[in-house]
Design an enzyme around this catalytic site. Structure first.
Site, mmCIF file in Angstrom:
data_model
loop_
_atom_site.group_PDB
_atom_site.id
_atom_site.type_symbol
_atom_site.label_atom_id
_atom_site.label_comp_id
_atom_site.label_asym_id
_atom_site.label_seq_id
_atom_site.Cartn_x
_atom_site.Cartn_y
_atom_site.Cartn_z
ATOM 1 C CD GLU A 1 44.249 46.075 37.619
ATOM 2 O OE1 GLU A 1 44.507 47.305 37.620
ATOM 3 O OE2 GLU A 1 43.827 45.479 38.627
ATOM 4 C CG ASP B 1 39.118 42.358 44.103
ATOM 5 O OD1 ASP B 1 39.377 41.194 43.773
ATOM 6 O OD2 ASP B 1 39.996 43.176 44.428
HETATM 7 C C1 GLC Z 1 42.962 42.893 42.142
HETATM 8 C C2 GLC Z 1 42.264 41.807 41.353
HETATM 9 C C3 GLC Z 1 42.841 40.461 41.700
HETATM 10 C C4 GLC Z 1 44.339 40.496 41.487
HETATM 11 C C5 GLC Z 1 44.986 41.659 42.228
HETATM 12 C C6 GLC Z 1 46.455 41.843 41.913
HETATM 13 O O1 GLC Z 1 42.725 42.762 43.485
HETATM 14 O O2 GLC Z 1 40.885 41.825 41.598
HETATM 15 O O3 GLC Z 1 42.253 39.441 40.967
HETATM 16 O O4 GLC Z 1 44.901 39.313 41.873
HETATM 17 O O5 GLC Z 1 44.333 42.845 41.912
HETATM 18 O O6 GLC Z 1 46.640 41.923 40.550
#
Ligand code: GLC
Length: 725
Positions: free
Chosen positions: A409, A172
């Site tokens: 994460e 993102d």
């Molecule tokens: C965030 C990350 C993306 C991922 C999402 C859900 O938006 O940037 O890559 O898929 O979270 O985990």
């Protein structure tokens, strides 16, 4: 060498990882994390399915099927599928997206890892019929999603597809998007009102994107909904159109995997073949910046490459789109200070942004931390190009970060601390994948009893049996053999990558030459070797070569385990005696000590070969003997004049590699099975730590070991028997 009879190691962590997936399972798919991401995410489900494939085929299939149930009629697979029962905790949700026909999805897509996941599910499947039915269902859906990309996202037929929102990249707030989204001029008054919900779940703002970025994310969503999600109009008006290097690499790889799926199903794959050709060529040529010596995304609105140095630029390795030369340049960059070169200390491989940049931030989301999914793909890519050691370093960090800091994460690239959401699904899933593949215990288990019985019944395969064995004096043959091994080494052993090109070697004239000289060993009297260094050099080199010779001659493809008793089976005739690989190792080099799990000495009392045994065990030999497997030390050539230095360096390399992991937080040390099988050689369990400390690099971990020698717990790693080719 001995088999792995142990299934200890990472078992308890695999259990934790499975528990996380279980907790995040909603009944038909797995949410990325307990609270922060309460719906189904597109590429997350791909990675999650890859983990399930190792122990729950049905769930793996279900994960993908659920996502594709929400595929749009134009083929687009949405980035988010919303759970109607979990609305209210995330922004933006369906009321904001206003997707056509009231669909409960977002209106953008994500990197298409699904063909790759489907093929993986099929390959791992226990129920192949079921898996084939699954592929039959998925093939047209996957094809439609790739067709969507090449039709709607590549209007100029360049072979490269564009993304139209940073969220589509999956990364993102990557620094690569700073310039393109910075160019979007906002009229704040016209921006729809919205409330961020991502900061409500306890993740500090410093680990998340900023408000300015969010404004621009919202601006783009608003534009799409105003244009009714019409791709042509979006292409005309959207200020953010990027041919993203990560996205295109994943698509290129997915094309390859879709082609394989088509092959399994006997489908027409001509169109897919065309995509593979054009997309890999376009990546290799159009997204390569030769001046900067790296791959870069292309900003269509600005008409230029984006020069930001993020880890996405290594993704053409995963795609198989980089040339060998480009791959080498990428490898050198990955293996540099910018991306936490090995042994640099104080960092983990590899941060997702160049660590030497001023705005590198080890804590903030896609602006510096270590992410498991991207690194997983890069390490697969490195492996495919033969950079096995670096691939393993990366895997080691992917495995050790969750063990040390939890299944987060993302991870601080300096301290390793876990950030973002805890209980994160893809971290758990890819951990399961790596532990299962890298330390694949199924291949290794062989009851030791059977092995012993075999010792009595085996038939030796004498490999140096050419009839010509005349003409040379003993000393002559020994040195010629060493020179010939040296030649093979120069030509076919890649010391950096720790691998051997078995196929090229077999076809070469040098190999034929080697065979001729090896045959002359029949006329060589090993009793002529007088000093201990001469003996060690001769027998270590001979052992290492007989292993390579055995792999080549027996046509082993992926693991020495294909031949059930490989080490006890292959032999050389040296002078009047024959020696199997095991006899060289245990009988000669280990001073006729008992092999592990075996009550008998290698040479019996009246065996004349006993005279040739070394006096006393030098445990460093364990780091010098290769065994044709990934967990063995890399192959080196030893010479009598430098024996001590060379053995010290072999020990140092091995002990500072991924075969020894110290985890201070858990008061644990993970050790290669070599330290279990041969603990006596290292002076027994009580002396192993002193031995390790002699060789370990000075750092926080070794200091911890020194201070806690009496209380630290040992666990042994699984042994990876895959071939080092
Ligand atoms: C965030 C990350 C993306 C991922 C999402 C859900 O938006 O940037 O890559 O898929 O979270 O985990």
């Amino acid at each position: 060498m001995f088999g792995d009879y142990s299934t200890r190691g990472f078992k308890e962590y695999v259990k934790v990882a499975k528990g996380i997936l279980e907790d995040n399972w909603t009944g038909s798919y797995t949410k990325p994390s307990p609270a922060l991401y309460p719906h189904q995410w597109n590429w997350d489900s791909g990675f999650i399915a890859i983990g399930y494939a190792h122990y729950d085929q049905k769930k793996a299939q279900q994960e993908i099927l659920s996502l594709f149930e929400h595929q749009w009629p134009n083929g687009m697979v949405p980035q988010i599928v919303f759970n109607p029962r979990a609305l209210g905790n995330y922004f933006p949700e369906p009321d904001f997206w206003q997707a056509p026909d009231g669909r409960l999805t977002s209106g953008i897509t994500m990197p298409p890892v699904h063909a790759t996941a489907c093929l993986h599910i099929y390959r791992k499947a226990k129920d192949k019929m079921l898996a084939k039915d699954f592929l039959k269902t998925m093939f047209p859906r996957l094809l439609a999603s790739h067709q969507y990309f090449y039709r709607d996202r590549d209007p100029d037929h360049s072979g490269l597809v564009y993304i139209r929102h940073p969220w589509e990249s999956g990364l993102d707030n990557s620094p690569a998007w700073d310039a393109p989204i910075g160019r979007i001029k906002l009229n704040k008054k016209k921006l729809p009102r919205y409330e961020r919900k991502d900061l409500m779940h306890g993740v500090p703002a410093e680990q998340r994107p900023g408000d300015d970025e969010y404004d621009r994310y919202v601006y783009l969503v608003d534009l799409f909904r105003r244009l009714g999600y019409n791709e042509k109009e979006i292409y005309r008006d959207c200020p953010f159109l990027i041919q993203d290097i990560l996205f295109n690499s994943i698509l290129c790889r997915a094309n390859r995997d879709l082609k394989d799926i088509g092959g399994i199903l006997d489908e027409d794959i001509a169109q897919i073949h065309g995509w593979i050709e054009t997309s890999s060529k376009a990546i290799s040529q159009e997204l390569w910046c030769s001046g900067c010596r790296k791959f870069e995304s292309f900003d269509l609105a600005a008409g230029d490459h984006i020069h930001t140095a993020t880890s996405a630029s290594f993704m053409p390795l995963f795609a198989g789109a980089a040339s060998e030369d480009q791959a080498e340049i990428l490898y050198n960059t990955i293996n540099s200070l910018s991306f936490c070169a090995l042994h640099q200390g104080n960092c983990f491989t590899i941060p997702n942004y160049d660590m030497t940049k001023k705005d590198f931030d080890p804590k903030n989301y896609w602006r510096g931390p270590v992410w498991i999914n991207v690194n997983w793909m890069i390490s697969q890519g490195l492996k495919n190009y033969g950079y096995q050691e670096k691939a393993d370093d990366m895997k080691q960090d992917i495995i050790q970060l969750p063990i040390r800091f939890g299944f987060h994460e993302y991870f601080d690239s300096h301290t390793g601390k876990g950030y973002g959401s805890s209980g994160f699904s893809w971290t758990a899933a890819l951990f399961i994948n790596l532990v299962s593949e890298y330390y694949d215990k199924d291949k290794n288990s062989l009851p030791w009893l059977k092995q012993r019985v075999f010792y009595k019944t085996k038939k030796k395969k004498i490999l140096n049996k050419l009839s010509e064995s005349r003409g040379n004096s003993s000393e002559d043959v020994s040195s010629r053999l060493m020179t010939s091994i040296g030649d093979l080494k120069d030509k076919f052993y890649d010391l950096n990558r720790g691998r051997i090109d078995y196929a090229a070697m077999k076809a070469s004239s040098k190999y034929v030459r080697y065979l001729e000289i090896a045959a002359r060993l029949q006329a060589f009297d090993p009793a002529l070797l007088s000093t201990s260094s001469q003996k060690k050099a001769f027998w270590i080199n001979l052992y290492n070569t007989i292993i390579v010779h055995g792999v080549v001659e027996l046509g082993i493809v992926s693991s020495v385990r294909e031949v059930p008793h490989f080490f006890a089976d292959i032999a050389y005739q040296v002078g009047k005696f024959t020696f199997t690989a095991d006899e060289i190792e245990h009988g000669i080099l280990r001073a006729n000590a008992r092999p592990p799990y075996n009550p008998f000495h290698m040479f019996k009392k009246n065996d004349p070969r006993r005279k040739l045994s070394l006096q006393g065990i030098d445990p460093r030999i364990h780091f010098a003997l290769v065994c044709g497997s990934r967990s063995c030390p890399p192959i080196r050539f030893y010479d009598a004049d430098h024996m001590d230095e060379q053995l010290d360096s072999a020990a140092g390399n091995f002990i500072n590699s991924s075969e020894v992991i110290i985890l201070p937080e858990q008061n644990k040390i993970f050790l290669s099975q070599i330290f279990d099988w041969y603990k006596k050689d290292f002076g027994g369990r009580d002396n192993i730590f002193d031995y390790l400390l002699k060789y370990l690099n000075e750092d926080k971990e070794s200091e911890y070991l020194r201070q806690n020698i009496d209380r630290i717990k040992i666990e042994y790693l699984f042994y990876d028997w895959n071939l080092n080719h």
